[in-house]
Design an enzyme around this catalytic site. Structure first.
Site, short mmCIF file in Angstrom:
data_model
loop_
_atom_site.label_atom_id
_atom_site.label_comp_id
_atom_site.label_asym_id
_atom_site.label_seq_id
_atom_site.Cartn_x
_atom_site.Cartn_y
_atom_site.Cartn_z
N GLU A 135 0.69 11.67 -50.35
CA GLU A 135 -0.29 10.77 -50.97
C GLU A 135 -0.29 10.95 -52.49
O GLU A 135 -0.21 12.08 -52.97
CB GLU A 135 -1.67 11.10 -50.39
CG GLU A 135 -2.80 10.25 -50.96
CD GLU A 135 -4.14 10.54 -50.26
OE1 GLU A 135 -4.12 11.02 -49.13
OE2 GLU A 135 -5.18 10.27 -50.87
N GLU A 139 -6.07 5.26 -53.49
CA GLU A 139 -7.36 5.80 -53.95
C GLU A 139 -7.64 5.43 -55.42
O GLU A 139 -8.78 5.21 -55.81
CB GLU A 139 -7.28 7.32 -53.78
CG GLU A 139 -8.35 8.12 -54.41
CD GLU A 139 -8.15 9.63 -54.14
OE1 GLU A 139 -7.48 10.00 -53.15
OE2 GLU A 139 -8.67 10.43 -54.93
N HIS A 157 -9.63 5.71 -48.36
CA HIS A 157 -10.03 6.96 -49.02
C HIS A 157 -11.51 7.19 -48.76
O HIS A 157 -12.31 6.26 -48.82
CB HIS A 157 -9.77 6.82 -50.53
CG HIS A 157 -10.36 7.90 -51.35
ND1 HIS A 157 -11.22 7.65 -52.41
CD2 HIS A 157 -10.22 9.23 -51.29
CE1 HIS A 157 -11.56 8.81 -52.97
NE2 HIS A 157 -10.97 9.78 -52.32
#
Lengths: 444, 444
Positions: free
Chosen positions: A276, A305, A355
């Site tokens: 990520e 995110e 997220h």
């Protein structure tokens, strides 16, 4: 006819830097904070919304929220609710505020708080939790600048296609709950785990092998929690272990492109589902290059995110740069822009794993994942939703997890978007004059 | 040893909305504004910097400037000047402020003002106008996240290659001035023109043909201004007319991708050099698609005025999405980040034509274009620099234009980055308590 008459804004900061919660390679010294707005009307109807920051700068976001909210004062609520997509366009269309974005950074996350407060109010006006507002989704989304990836007509077709089994899916998720995973380092109570990486490769490998040995062992599942079923294992790819559990790793943007490839391929042995945020969140082509570089090692790429608007997600999908879409409920400008991303992700066939964590994010995202599952993608088998177990006590209707480690479905008809904060929490943690912060200052 | 001891910040807004200056299809009702900072030290040394906005929200940027500037208070100036690249990294590395970007929007343009003020101070400390600080450029640039497009070693090689004829180029530009074009609608005193488009295709075509007929006619050149020489015509492509002049068109982000292609190909008859900002500034792949779609019509694509950081420019270059790089001197986070983009543009062989106009931008950009010409790209033949003739009277050392319609080279050893504003201008236009704005309020 109900009118918006004004708003209250609160800069609320929780002293999480004292405990180290949420610290990672990039984001150190976090005070999880909420830039919080409550819309008031000439009736009992209210609407609460917030965006999330990690401390310093939360005051800047609060001032920006005021500027955006000013556009809605004096408006009739039913006119706004009648076409939430059009309302979103109006909210975003201040030319002067647009200049200091456009559609990014402080002014955009402020717009997220405002749009979310409006959606909360909309849900409350219908006596439904927000996720139940799943009619008219296509008129609620933001479509500007994404018509080369999805048209309104295509979006409508996707929704129509999912229509038939909506009721069935709603019943299923109410019964089972929505899948969750945890990120809190070292807290291994869930089948899926996410580990922060990026500081030291050898150490990451060592820690990863320990986590892997635990999540792959059926004995370590919490009491009452069943292993993922075979179907779900198949859907989750070859990096799901014998219990069906996956391990995710998160670098929080620390690398340049080639660095990311070199570092992460060295972690092949721990079979991560994805890495990520390997690099700068704006680097669409960089993510595509990293994904290509890691494919031979069976490791995917996730980001979102910090992806600041629907145009970034559009390109991440067009460039085949990611395996998982990680929307943020208040970095995007609220529910309307999130809907656009859900629709695009469904069209491109990429799963959405929002997220969460921080403060308030878990409360928000369960609604978004429910909309995604019931009305848009129709799938919760590949998907998981981040869960972090702190700061929920500050919310009037906090999210909760069932005995199988899955999110419960919010059912309170008065909870809207579930983001209303206790007045006592605001009074204690408002910065800098709340009782907690005054106490800290007095001790110095 | 000189230390930074503090700063003054001013929210200065000029009432340009009353005259309609700068209005376009997207940015209506502009009050050209400056979020302005002056660093103070324990000596006579000062440093001025600003970022540009169009009004509302300028106060938000001022608060963000304060947060970023706080990082530099107490630092020794010579330590900061010794490696401006490292100083830039330090300025950007506040984890909490990073969250509300990262590297975009309010916090990034605030960082631009702060970094520019530091560069102004650096130039003043050496008694040079800023563009003369062209040694050590490679240590002054920001390299994080762009090493897949250009390494420090490659940048150094580019600079070395240009070293030999630097002196010659400096002499040439001092004599000739740097090429300019104008945007003010209907003001046809220059050989190159830029026209705003996007509201009505037939009307754009009509206006374009009129402008074309004027700039292609040698009789209409201002007295004393020579037509572009043949060499320059060749460099500027087939859309340069018989006088060598080019026509540019600017849409200010009004279209979706396919819309942009359809609209602009209909303007083929006016032979635009490029269409500027055809769609959302974040849409790298969209710009690439538009460029591909317009290639058969001989029309190029330019963008950058709202490209928020070096990663966006990196991708625009990697994706071959643009024919012209339009950096903005204070949307990017100051001179250090601009240098990275100049270096990448030179490596990819794409000309740089900075965005200017507004307030203060013309004062800034002549320095950047001089650095680009003398030390980086080595070319000013294809390039042009926007010029708009207003609000220069508020600056202590305003930019100026020579009789050939080209920018004069700034030569005052005490002018730094040329952005110092008259104290009287600040006192008059500071918002909301300057004498001008108090007067407006009194009249209401």
């Amino acid at each position: 006819m109900v009118k918006i008459t004004g708003y209250e804004i609160h800069d609320v900061r929780f002293p999480t830097s004292l405990t180290g919660d949420g610290t990672d390679a990039m984001n150190t010294e976090c005070d999880y904070s909420s830039a919080y707005i409550s819309f008031l009307t000439d009736s009992d109807l209210v609407g609460h919304g917030m965006t999330f920051t990690i401390g310093r700068g939360n005051d800047i976001v609060c001032i920006a929220i005021k500027e955006v909210a000013n556009r809605l004062v004096g408006k009739e609520t039913e006119e706004l609710f009648a076409n939430m997509g059009k309302t979103w366009d109006f909210m975003m269309a201040d030319p002067q505020l647009r200049w200091i974005g456009p559609e990014k950074g402080v002014i955009h996350i402020a717009s997220g708080a405002v749009n979310n407060a409006l959606w909360d109010m909309y849900a409350r006006s219908r006596s439904k939790p927000l996720w139940k507002l799943i009619e008219e989704l296509v008129n609620s989304a933001a479509f500007r600048y994404i018509s080369d990836a999805i048209t309104k007509e295509e979006a409508l077709a996707t929704l129509k296609e999912k229509e038939a089994e909506k009721k069935e899916r709603e019943e299923k998720v109410r019964e089972l709950g929505y899948p969750a995973y945890v990120t809190s380092a070292g807290w291994l109570g869930y089948s899926d785990e996410k580990m922060k990486v990026g500081a030291d490769q050898a150490n990451d490998l060592r820690r990863g092998l320990i986590i892997r040995s635990i999540i792959d062992d059926p004995q370590h599942l919490p009491a009452g929690q069943a292993p993922r079923d075979l179907n779900s294992e198949a859907l989750r790819g070859k990096n799901a272990g014998p219990t069906g559990a996956v391990l995710m790793i998160d670098a929080n943007q620390v690398w340049d492109v080639q660095q990311a490839i070199d570092y992460v391929k060295g972690l092949e042995a721990i079979k991560p589902w994805f890495i990520e945020e390997p690099t700068a969140p704006d680097d669409i082509l960089g993510h595509a290059a990293i994904r290509k570089g890691l494919k031979p090692y069976g490791i995917g790429v996730a980001t979102g995110e910090h992806a600041h608007n629907r145009m970034v997600f559009k390109q991440l999908l067009q460039a085949e740069a990611i395996d998982v879409v990680q929307i943020d409920s208040c970095r995007l400008a609220g529910v309307s822009e999130v809907l656009s991303v859900l629709l695009m992700a469904a069209k491109f066939g990429v799963p959405v794993c929002p997220h969460a964590g921080g403060v308030g994010l878990c409360e928000y995202v369960i609604h978004l994942s429910l909309i995604d599952y019931i009305a848009v993608s129709g799938s919760m088998e590949r998907n998981v939703l981040e869960f972090v177990d702190h700061l929920h006590e500050h919310f009037v209707t906090p999210c909760s997890i069932n005995k199988n480690g899955r999110y419960n479905v919010p059912t309170n008809p008065n909870e809207g978007y579930s983001i209303e904060m206790h007045k006592a929490s605001i009074a204690e943690f408002e910065w800098p004059h709340g009782s907690y912060w005054v106490g800290v200052k007095a001790k110095k």
